[in-house]
Write an enzyme that holds these catalytic residues in place. Structure first.
Site, mmCIF file in Angstrom:
data_model
loop_
_atom_site.group_PDB
_atom_site.id
_atom_site.type_symbol
_atom_site.label_atom_id
_atom_site.label_comp_id
_atom_site.label_asym_id
_atom_site.label_seq_id
_atom_site.Cartn_x
_atom_site.Cartn_y
_atom_site.Cartn_z
ATOM 1 C CD GLU A 239 38.454 -6.310 17.476
ATOM 2 O OE1 GLU A 239 39.591 -6.687 17.804
ATOM 3 O OE2 GLU A 239 38.095 -6.106 16.300
ATOM 4 C CD GLU B 177 36.815 -14.133 14.504
ATOM 5 O OE1 GLU B 177 37.837 -13.712 15.065
ATOM 6 O OE2 GLU B 177 36.294 -13.555 13.535
ATOM 7 C CG ASP C 82 36.290 -5.579 13.266
ATOM 8 O OD1 ASP C 82 35.619 -5.554 12.205
ATOM 9 O OD2 ASP C 82 37.373 -6.186 13.362
ATOM 10 C CG HIS D 70 34.140 -8.821 14.936
ATOM 11 N ND1 HIS D 70 34.297 -10.140 14.571
ATOM 12 C CD2 HIS D 70 35.393 -8.327 15.084
ATOM 13 C CE1 HIS D 70 35.593 -10.425 14.523
ATOM 14 N NE2 HIS D 70 36.277 -9.343 14.820
ATOM 15 C CG HIS E 180 39.746 -3.130 13.687
ATOM 16 N ND1 HIS E 180 39.907 -4.217 14.519
ATOM 17 C CD2 HIS E 180 40.942 -2.470 13.684
ATOM 18 C CE1 HIS E 180 41.144 -4.210 15.010
ATOM 19 N NE2 HIS E 180 41.789 -3.165 14.526
ATOM 20 N NE ARG F 3 37.742 -9.728 9.953
ATOM 21 C CZ ARG F 3 38.088 -10.178 11.147
ATOM 22 N NH1 ARG F 3 38.288 -11.460 11.320
ATOM 23 N NH2 ARG F 3 38.234 -9.370 12.157
ATOM 24 C CD GLU G 84 41.486 -6.752 12.559
ATOM 25 O OE1 GLU G 84 42.234 -7.155 13.461
ATOM 26 O OE2 GLU G 84 40.248 -6.681 12.680
HETATM 27 C C1 LER Z 1 40.883 -8.607 15.770
HETATM 28 O O1 LER Z 1 40.938 -7.241 15.635
HETATM 29 C C2 LER Z 1 39.625 -9.169 15.243
HETATM 30 O O2 LER Z 1 38.865 -8.499 14.615
HETATM 31 C C3 LER Z 1 39.295 -10.569 15.556
HETATM 32 O O3 LER Z 1 38.690 -11.231 14.495
HETATM 33 C C4 LER Z 1 40.468 -11.285 16.132
HETATM 34 O O4 LER Z 1 40.122 -12.515 16.525
HETATM 35 MN MN MN Z 2 39.103 -6.324 14.497
#
Ligand code: LER
Ligand code: MN
Length: 272
Positions: free
Chosen positions: A154, A160, A187, A190, A213, A219, A248
Site C-alpha cells: 500500500e 506518514e 487507497d 493517500h 481502500h 478520510r 477504511e
Molecule cells: C492503512 O491502510 C493506511 O491507509 C495507512 O494510513 C496506515 O498507516
Molecule cells: Mn489504507
C-alpha cells in the site's frame, strides 16, 4: 460489481481510520447487519487470545475476511522491517507469518502498509534501510506463496512514511521482488495526496491492482469529502477490477454512521 468490506480492529490502535476500535463484536455485527460482504481486520499480535476469539467470531458471522492489516506492529510496538537490529526484524517476521497463517484460513490478503515504518536517521543510510525492508518483504512473500496468500503493498502518503508513497514506487518494488503473489493496494485518501491523478494511478497499477481502500479526501466515509468516486468506480470497471472496495475511514461522526454511509455510498456507485 465490487466486493464490499469494512476495516475494524479488535484492539484500541494508535492508528485512526478504523471503525469500532476495541469493540470488534459490534464491528462484526454491524458489518453483517448493514450487508457488507467482508471485514478487514487490523491485528497486532496474531497469537493473542483476542485474535483467536475474533477468528471464531468471523467464522460464525457469515462474513468473509478480506484482509489482515499489519501496521500496528510498527505503530504500537515499533517493529520495522528497516531496522538494523536482526532481533526486531525476526520478531516482525514471526508476526507476519502469524498474520499470513490467519489470512490463509479465508484466502484473505495481508497488507504491507504502515508496517513498513520509516527510513530513519542519516539520509546516507536510507538505501540500506530500504534494501533491508525489501529483503524482509521477500521473506513474507515466500511464506505467503506457500500458503496461497496474496500480499498487497500500500502506497502511503508522505506525512506518514517516507518510502513507497506512490503507485509507481509500489510497482517498482513489486518488480524488483519479482514474486507473483504481490500486488498494489490503492487507497484513495493517500492517492489524493500523492498522485497526479487518482484514476491515472489506478490505470498505471492495471492488472497489478489487488485491493482498494476507499476513503474521502478528509478520510471520512466516501461521499463526505471532495474525491470524485464516480470517476474512480468507472476507472476500476474499465480495468476489469472486481475485487474488494474497503471502507477504511475515521470513526466520524461515529463508527455506526461512518459504516452506514460507506455501504450506502458503495451501493450507489456506478455499475460496470
Ligand atoms: C492503512 O491502510 C493506511 O491507509 C495507512 O494510513 C496506515 O498507516
Ligand atoms: Mn489504507
Amino acid at each position: 460489481v465490487f466486493i464490499t468490506t469494512m476495516a475494524i480492529t479488535p484492539e484500541r490502535a494508535k492508528f485512526g481510520p478504523l471503525l469500532f476500535a476495541g469493540d470488534w463484536q459490534r464491528g462484526l455485527e454491524t458489518a453483517a447487519r448493514l450487508g457488507y460482504d467482508a471485514v478487514e481486520v487490523s491485528l497486532r499480535d496474531p497469537q493473542s487470545e483476542a485474535v483467536k476469539a475474533l477468528g471464531k467470531a468471523i467464522q460464525s458471522s457469515g462474513l468473509a475476511l478480506s484482509a489482515v492489516a499489519t501496521g500496528q506492529s510498527y505503530y504500537n510496538d515499533g517493529l520495522s522491517p528497516t531496522s538494523s537490529d536482526l532481533h526486531i526484524r525476526r520478531k516482525l517476521l514471526d508476526r507476519m507469518k502469524g498474520h499470513i497463517g490467519f489470512a490463509a484460513r479465508w484466502g484473505a490478503f495481508v497488507i504491507i502498509g504502515g508496517v513498513r515504518g520509516r527510513l530513519e536517521g542519516a539520509a546516507a543510510t536510507f538505501s540500506e534501510q530500504r534494501e533491508r525492508a525489501l529483503e524482509e518483504f521477500c521473506r513474507y512473500a515466500e511464506y505467503a506463496r506457500e500458503r496461497n496468500v496474496g500480499l498487497v503493498i500500500e502506497p502511503i502518503n508522505r506525512y506518514e512514511t517516507n518510502y513507497i508513497n506512490t503507485v509507481q514506487e509500489a510497482l517498482e518494488v513489486i518488480r524488483s521482488i519479482g514474486a507473483g503473489n504481490l500486488s498494489v493496494l490503492g487507497d484513495t485518501f493517500h492517492m489524493n495526496i500523492e498522485e497526479v491523478s487518482i484514476s491515472g494511478a489506478l490505470e498505471e497499477a492495471g492488472d497489478s491492482l489487488g485491493y482498494v481502500h476507499l476513503a474521502d479526501s478528509n478520510r471520512w466515509a466516501p461521499g463526505q469529502g471532495h474525491i470524485d468516486f464516480a470517476e474512480v468506480a468507472n476507472t476500476l470497471h474499465s480495468l476489469g477490477y472486481g475485487g474488494y472496495i474497503g471502507a477504511e475511514v475515521l470513526p466520524l461522526p461515529d463508527s455506526d454512521a461512518a459504516a452506514r454511509w460507506a455501504i450506502e455510498f458503495f451501493r450507489n456507485l456506478p455499475r460496470g
